[in-house]
Write a protein that holds these residues in place. Sequence first.
Motif, PDB file in Angstrom:
ATOM      1  N   ALA A  99       0.813  -1.220   0.000  1.00 61.18           N
ATOM      2  CA  ALA A  99       0.000   0.000   0.000  1.00 61.18           C
ATOM      3  C   ALA A  99       0.846   1.268   0.000  1.00 61.18           C
ATOM      4  O   ALA A  99       0.500   2.246  -0.670  1.00 61.18           O
ATOM      5  N   PHE A 100       1.930   1.280   0.728  1.00 60.62           N
ATOM      6  CA  PHE A 100       2.761   2.483   0.761  1.00 60.62           C
ATOM      7  C   PHE A 100       3.867   2.448  -0.284  1.00 60.62           C
ATOM      8  O   PHE A 100       4.322   3.494  -0.737  1.00 60.62           O
ATOM      9  N   SER A 101       4.296   1.270  -0.699  1.00 59.66           N
ATOM     10  CA  SER A 101       5.345   1.182  -1.723  1.00 59.66           C
ATOM     11  C   SER A 101       4.856   1.630  -3.092  1.00 59.66           C
ATOM     12  O   SER A 101       5.649   2.094  -3.901  1.00 59.66           O
ATOM     13  N   VAL A 102       3.544   1.504  -3.354  1.00 62.01           N
ATOM     14  CA  VAL A 102       3.034   1.931  -4.660  1.00 62.01           C
ATOM     15  C   VAL A 102       3.148   3.434  -4.866  1.00 62.01           C
ATOM     16  O   VAL A 102       3.004   3.907  -5.992  1.00 62.01           O
ATOM     17  N   LEU A 103       3.448   4.177  -3.819  1.00 67.68           N
ATOM     18  CA  LEU A 103       3.627   5.615  -3.977  1.00 67.68           C
ATOM     19  C   LEU A 103       4.823   5.932  -4.872  1.00 67.68           C
ATOM     20  O   LEU A 103       4.909   7.013  -5.446  1.00 67.68           O
ATOM     21  N   GLY A 104       5.722   4.968  -5.027  1.00 69.80           N
ATOM     22  CA  GLY A 104       6.878   5.149  -5.896  1.00 69.80           C
ATOM     23  C   GLY A 104       6.537   5.161  -7.373  1.00 69.80           C
ATOM     24  O   GLY A 104       7.384   5.490  -8.208  1.00 69.80           O
ATOM     25  N   ILE A 105       5.294   4.827  -7.712  1.00 67.30           N
ATOM     26  CA  ILE A 105       4.856   4.848  -9.114  1.00 67.30           C
ATOM     27  C   ILE A 105       5.058   6.233  -9.722  1.00 67.30           C
ATOM     28  O   ILE A 105       5.277   6.360 -10.920  1.00 67.30           O
ATOM     29  N   THR A 106       5.006   7.259  -8.890  1.00 65.50           N
ATOM     30  CA  THR A 106       5.170   8.619  -9.409  1.00 65.50           C
ATOM     31  C   THR A 106       6.536   8.822 -10.066  1.00 65.50           C
ATOM     32  O   THR A 106       6.709   9.771 -10.821  1.00 65.50           O
ATOM     33  N   LEU A 131      -2.362  10.362  -9.264  1.00 66.66           N
ATOM     34  CA  LEU A 131      -3.699   9.754  -9.171  1.00 66.66           C
ATOM     35  C   LEU A 131      -3.618   8.230  -9.222  1.00 66.66           C
ATOM     36  O   LEU A 131      -4.288   7.540  -8.443  1.00 66.66           O
ATOM     37  N   ILE A 132      -2.769   7.697 -10.097  1.00 64.54           N
ATOM     38  CA  ILE A 132      -2.581   6.241 -10.180  1.00 64.54           C
ATOM     39  C   ILE A 132      -2.038   5.698  -8.860  1.00 64.54           C
ATOM     40  O   ILE A 132      -2.477   4.655  -8.377  1.00 64.54           O
ATOM     41  N   ALA A 133      -1.087   6.411  -8.259  1.00 65.87           N
ATOM     42  CA  ALA A 133      -0.518   5.975  -6.978  1.00 65.87           C
ATOM     43  C   ALA A 133      -1.585   5.957  -5.892  1.00 65.87           C
ATOM     44  O   ALA A 133      -1.674   5.002  -5.103  1.00 65.87           O
ATOM     45  N   MET A 134      -2.402   6.990  -5.843  1.00 64.42           N
ATOM     46  CA  MET A 134      -3.438   7.054  -4.809  1.00 64.42           C
ATOM     47  C   MET A 134      -4.517   5.990  -5.018  1.00 64.42           C
ATOM     48  O   MET A 134      -4.980   5.380  -4.057  1.00 64.42           O
ATOM     49  N   ILE A 135      -4.905   5.774  -6.265  1.00 64.48           N
ATOM     50  CA  ILE A 135      -5.895   4.729  -6.552  1.00 64.48           C
ATOM     51  C   ILE A 135      -5.320   3.360  -6.228  1.00 64.48           C
ATOM     52  O   ILE A 135      -6.008   2.508  -5.660  1.00 64.48           O
ATOM     53  N   SER A 136      -4.053   3.139  -6.555  1.00 62.63           N
ATOM     54  CA  SER A 136      -3.409   1.856  -6.243  1.00 62.63           C
ATOM     55  C   SER A 136      -3.368   1.623  -4.734  1.00 62.63           C
ATOM     56  O   SER A 136      -3.607   0.511  -4.257  1.00 62.63           O
ATOM     57  N   ARG A 137      -3.072   2.669  -3.994  1.00 64.52           N
ATOM     58  CA  ARG A 137      -3.058   2.541  -2.537  1.00 64.52           C
ATOM     59  C   ARG A 137      -4.461   2.244  -2.018  1.00 64.52           C
ATOM     60  O   ARG A 137      -4.641   1.400  -1.138  1.00 64.52           O
ATOM     61  N   PHE A 138      -5.469   2.901  -2.558  1.00 65.11           N
ATOM     62  CA  PHE A 138      -6.848   2.633  -2.168  1.00 65.11           C
ATOM     63  C   PHE A 138      -7.219   1.187  -2.456  1.00 65.11           C
ATOM     64  O   PHE A 138      -7.844   0.521  -1.620  1.00 65.11           O
ATOM     65  N   VAL A 139      -6.826   0.686  -3.620  1.00 62.96           N
ATOM     66  CA  VAL A 139      -7.134  -0.704  -3.983  1.00 62.96           C
ATOM     67  C   VAL A 139      -6.495  -1.673  -2.993  1.00 62.96           C
ATOM     68  O   VAL A 139      -7.117  -2.662  -2.574  1.00 62.96           O
TER      69      VAL A 139
END
Length: 152
Positions: A99-106, A131-139
């Motif tokens: 959930a927090f590692s996906v923030l690196g997508i940016t 937006l993709i990072a936030m949606i991925s974290r939500f998922v």
Amino acid sequence: MSKNKISDKTKTLCECAMMLAMSIALSFFSITPGTFGGSITPASMLPVLFVGVRHGWKWGFGTAFAYSIFQLVTGLSYFSYIKGFGPYLICILFDFIIAFSVLGITGFAQPKTDENGEKKPNLIKIFAFILIAMISRFVCHFISGVTIWRSY
């Protein structure tokens, strides 16, 4: 490796460490605590998102992973509600690590350098990856909520 490249990497590492520290500090300011832990922490993700945009996906994912480890360590009290090995694993992965590692997508929104050596950011691309990072974290949190927390 030239001395200048080593100096650049040291500066980048220091900047990433400062952004990580800023995210950690901001994560202590929450709007409202959740019933079973969790909270709404406005702006705590922004410094980590900024690292990805500024320094690319490698530094972005590295900083985001370090942030996820910190969140895991500070969120150990949430595990008192979980029973069984499978739910523990799902909670560790989908509530913290992934959930927090996906923030690196940016980091994939890092501007390319043109022929003059200048970086021109594409704001639409940056906002799209945020937006993709936030949606991925939500998922990730949604998967955890459906599999672990549904009984509560």
